[in-house]
Structure formats: C-alpha cells, structure tokens
Scaffold this motif. Structure first.
Motif, PDB file in Angstrom:
ATOM      1  N   LEU A   1      71.181  98.619 -23.902  1.00  0.00           N
ATOM      2  CA  LEU A   1      72.450  98.825 -23.207  1.00  0.00           C
ATOM      3  C   LEU A   1      72.511 100.201 -22.550  1.00  0.00           C
ATOM      4  O   LEU A   1      72.089 101.189 -23.152  1.00  0.00           O
ATOM      5  CB  LEU A   1      73.605  98.687 -24.205  1.00  0.00           C
ATOM      6  N   PRO A   2      73.080 100.290 -21.345  1.00  0.00           N
ATOM      7  CA  PRO A   2      73.167 101.586 -20.664  1.00  0.00           C
ATOM      8  C   PRO A   2      74.243 102.507 -21.234  1.00  0.00           C
ATOM      9  O   PRO A   2      74.293 103.681 -20.897  1.00  0.00           O
ATOM     10  CB  PRO A   2      73.473 101.209 -19.217  1.00  0.00           C
ATOM     11  N   PHE A   3      75.111 101.975 -22.086  1.00  0.00           N
ATOM     12  CA  PHE A   3      76.133 102.799 -22.731  1.00  0.00           C
ATOM     13  C   PHE A   3      76.558 102.118 -24.023  1.00  0.00           C
ATOM     14  O   PHE A   3      76.261 100.944 -24.250  1.00  0.00           O
ATOM     15  CB  PHE A   3      77.353 102.998 -21.816  1.00  0.00           C
ATOM     16  N   ALA A   4      77.252 102.864 -24.871  1.00  0.00           N
ATOM     17  CA  ALA A   4      77.760 102.303 -26.117  1.00  0.00           C
ATOM     18  C   ALA A   4      79.154 102.863 -26.366  1.00  0.00           C
ATOM     19  O   ALA A   4      79.421 104.033 -26.095  1.00  0.00           O
ATOM     20  CB  ALA A   4      76.836 102.654 -27.274  1.00  0.00           C
ATOM     21  N   LEU A   5      80.014 102.019 -26.856  1.00  0.00           N
ATOM     22  CA  LEU A   5      81.364 102.442 -27.201  1.00  0.00           C
ATOM     23  C   LEU A   5      81.383 102.951 -28.633  1.00  0.00           C
ATOM     24  O   LEU A   5      80.557 102.545 -29.456  1.00  0.00           O
ATOM     25  CB  LEU A   5      82.327 101.266 -27.060  1.00  0.00           C
TER      26      LEU A   5
ATOM     27  N   TRP B   1      70.857 102.333 -25.345  1.00  0.00           N
ATOM     28  CA  TRP B   1      71.201 102.065 -26.731  1.00  0.00           C
ATOM     29  C   TRP B   1      70.609 100.713 -27.122  1.00  0.00           C
ATOM     30  O   TRP B   1      70.676  99.741 -26.367  1.00  0.00           O
ATOM     31  CB  TRP B   1      72.717 102.040 -26.908  1.00  0.00           C
ATOM     32  N   VAL B   2      70.048 100.630 -28.315  1.00  0.00           N
ATOM     33  CA  VAL B   2      69.423  99.403 -28.806  1.00  0.00           C
ATOM     34  C   VAL B   2      70.504  98.572 -29.490  1.00  0.00           C
ATOM     35  O   VAL B   2      71.019  98.959 -30.548  1.00  0.00           O
ATOM     36  CB  VAL B   2      68.277  99.730 -29.791  1.00  0.00           C
ATOM     37  N   SER B   3      70.852  97.433 -28.888  1.00  0.00           N
ATOM     38  CA  SER B   3      71.956  96.627 -29.424  1.00  0.00           C
ATOM     39  C   SER B   3      71.645  96.080 -30.815  1.00  0.00           C
ATOM     40  O   SER B   3      72.554  95.875 -31.608  1.00  0.00           O
ATOM     41  CB  SER B   3      72.308  95.491 -28.469  1.00  0.00           C
ATOM     42  N   GLY B   4      70.386  95.874 -31.125  1.00  0.00           N
ATOM     43  CA  GLY B   4      69.992  95.355 -32.434  1.00  0.00           C
ATOM     44  C   GLY B   4      69.892  96.402 -33.523  1.00  0.00           C
ATOM     45  O   GLY B   4      69.544  96.085 -34.663  1.00  0.00           O
ATOM     46  N   GLY B   5      70.174  97.656 -33.189  1.00  0.00           N
ATOM     47  CA  GLY B   5      70.150  98.721 -34.186  1.00  0.00           C
ATOM     48  C   GLY B   5      68.741  99.101 -34.631  1.00  0.00           C
ATOM     49  O   GLY B   5      67.742  98.797 -33.972  1.00  0.00           O
TER      50      GLY B   5
ATOM     51  N   VAL C   1      61.317 108.156 -26.215  1.00  0.00           N
ATOM     52  CA  VAL C   1      61.610 108.922 -27.422  1.00  0.00           C
ATOM     53  C   VAL C   1      62.794 108.254 -28.095  1.00  0.00           C
ATOM     54  O   VAL C   1      63.783 107.913 -27.432  1.00  0.00           O
ATOM     55  CB  VAL C   1      61.937 110.387 -27.082  1.00  0.00           C
ATOM     56  N   VAL C   2      62.696 108.057 -29.404  1.00  0.00           N
ATOM     57  CA  VAL C   2      63.787 107.452 -30.157  1.00  0.00           C
ATOM     58  C   VAL C   2      64.611 108.571 -30.783  1.00  0.00           C
ATOM     59  O   VAL C   2      64.080 109.407 -31.507  1.00  0.00           O
ATOM     60  CB  VAL C   2      63.252 106.506 -31.255  1.00  0.00           C
ATOM     61  N   VAL C   3      65.893 108.579 -30.474  1.00  0.00           N
ATOM     62  CA  VAL C   3      66.819 109.543 -31.061  1.00  0.00           C
ATOM     63  C   VAL C   3      68.018 108.766 -31.591  1.00  0.00           C
ATOM     64  O   VAL C   3      68.074 107.544 -31.469  1.00  0.00           O
ATOM     65  CB  VAL C   3      67.268 110.604 -30.021  1.00  0.00           C
ATOM     66  N   LYS C   4      68.970 109.465 -32.197  1.00  0.00           N
ATOM     67  CA  LYS C   4      70.176 108.783 -32.651  1.00  0.00           C
ATOM     68  C   LYS C   4      71.395 109.493 -32.072  1.00  0.00           C
ATOM     69  O   LYS C   4      71.382 110.694 -31.810  1.00  0.00           O
ATOM     70  CB  LYS C   4      70.252 108.717 -34.162  1.00  0.00           C
ATOM     71  N   ASP C   5      72.456 108.709 -31.860  1.00  0.00           N
ATOM     72  CA  ASP C   5      73.681 109.279 -31.311  1.00  0.00           C
ATOM     73  C   ASP C   5      74.561 109.802 -32.450  1.00  0.00           C
ATOM     74  O   ASP C   5      74.140 109.828 -33.615  1.00  0.00           O
ATOM     75  CB  ASP C   5      74.403 108.273 -30.410  1.00  0.00           C
ATOM     76  N   ASN C   6      75.766 110.215 -32.127  1.00  0.00           N
ATOM     77  CA  ASN C   6      76.671 110.780 -33.133  1.00  0.00           C
ATOM     78  C   ASN C   6      77.063 109.783 -34.212  1.00  0.00           C
ATOM     79  O   ASN C   6      77.574 110.174 -35.257  1.00  0.00           O
ATOM     80  CB  ASN C   6      77.940 111.323 -32.462  1.00  0.00           C
ATOM     81  N   TYR C   7      76.861 108.511 -33.958  1.00  0.00           N
ATOM     82  CA  TYR C   7      77.209 107.461 -34.918  1.00  0.00           C
ATOM     83  C   TYR C   7      75.964 106.886 -35.596  1.00  0.00           C
ATOM     84  O   TYR C   7      76.009 105.788 -36.148  1.00  0.00           O
ATOM     85  CB  TYR C   7      78.000 106.351 -34.211  1.00  0.00           C
ATOM     86  N   ASP C   8      74.855 107.608 -35.515  1.00  0.00           N
ATOM     87  CA  ASP C   8      73.572 107.215 -36.135  1.00  0.00           C
ATOM     88  C   ASP C   8      72.996 105.931 -35.563  1.00  0.00           C
ATOM     89  O   ASP C   8      72.250 105.214 -36.226  1.00  0.00           O
ATOM     90  CB  ASP C   8      73.695 107.092 -37.657  1.00  0.00           C
ATOM     91  N   ARG C   9      73.306 105.613 -34.314  1.00  0.00           N
ATOM     92  CA  ARG C   9      72.737 104.440 -33.652  1.00  0.00           C
ATOM     93  C   ARG C   9      71.519 104.862 -32.853  1.00  0.00           C
ATOM     94  O   ARG C   9      71.475 105.962 -32.290  1.00  0.00           O
ATOM     95  CB  ARG C   9      73.774 103.800 -32.722  1.00  0.00           C
TER      96      ARG C   9
END
Length: 83
Positions: free
Chosen positions: A62-66, A11-15, A29-37
């Motif tokens: 980051l290896p994970f995101a909350l 996950w890219v911490s800077g968005g 590959v750039v994708v987005k998670d369920n929260y559009d991050r």
C-alpha cells in the motif's frame, strides 16, 4: 541528518507475517512505522514491481497507511447506553 536514497515507501498489508513469508527481499529496506508495521523502502517503482513479481507471498503493498483504530471510538459508544 542525511537524506536516505529511497523515493518510494510501501506498507505491507499482510504485516510481518507476509514479510517473513516473502523471504529475502532484494532492492528494498524493511523498516517499521510508529505503529510497528512493516514498511518497505525502494529506490524506484521498478523495484516495487519487481518484488511483487518475484515474491507474490508479500501480498498487497500500500502507498499509505492509516493509523490503527483506538479505543476512543469504543468510549464514545459507551456513553450512548440506556436512559
């Protein structure tokens, strides 16, 4: 369904601003998670290290995101008003 050939997600911490600042991203590959991050998918950790070395503008990966915080926290505080 077919499995994707990626083994590492970051996950890219800077968005999205950090993704745009990095410019063209190779070997990911750039994708987005369920929260559009933004999430970067890599085939291996060597590709992660190479991106960080070549494009420091990407910032911290980051290896994970909350999940983002919700208004549930705020609603519980409202009930604690004056008595």
């Amino acid at each position: 369904l077919e499995p994707l050939p990626y083994q590492v997600a970051r996950w890219v911490s800077g968005g999205w601003d950090a993704v745009e600042a990095a410019g063209r991203i190779f070997n990911a590959v750039v994708v987005k998670d369920n929260y559009d991050r933004p999430v970067l998918l890599f085939k291996n950790t060597w590709n992660v290290d190479q991106l960080v070395a070549d494009s420091p503008e990407i910032g911290e990966l980051l290896p994970f995101a909350l999940p983002p915080t919700t208004s549930i926290d705020n609603r519980s505080k409202k009930g604690r008003g004056k008595k």
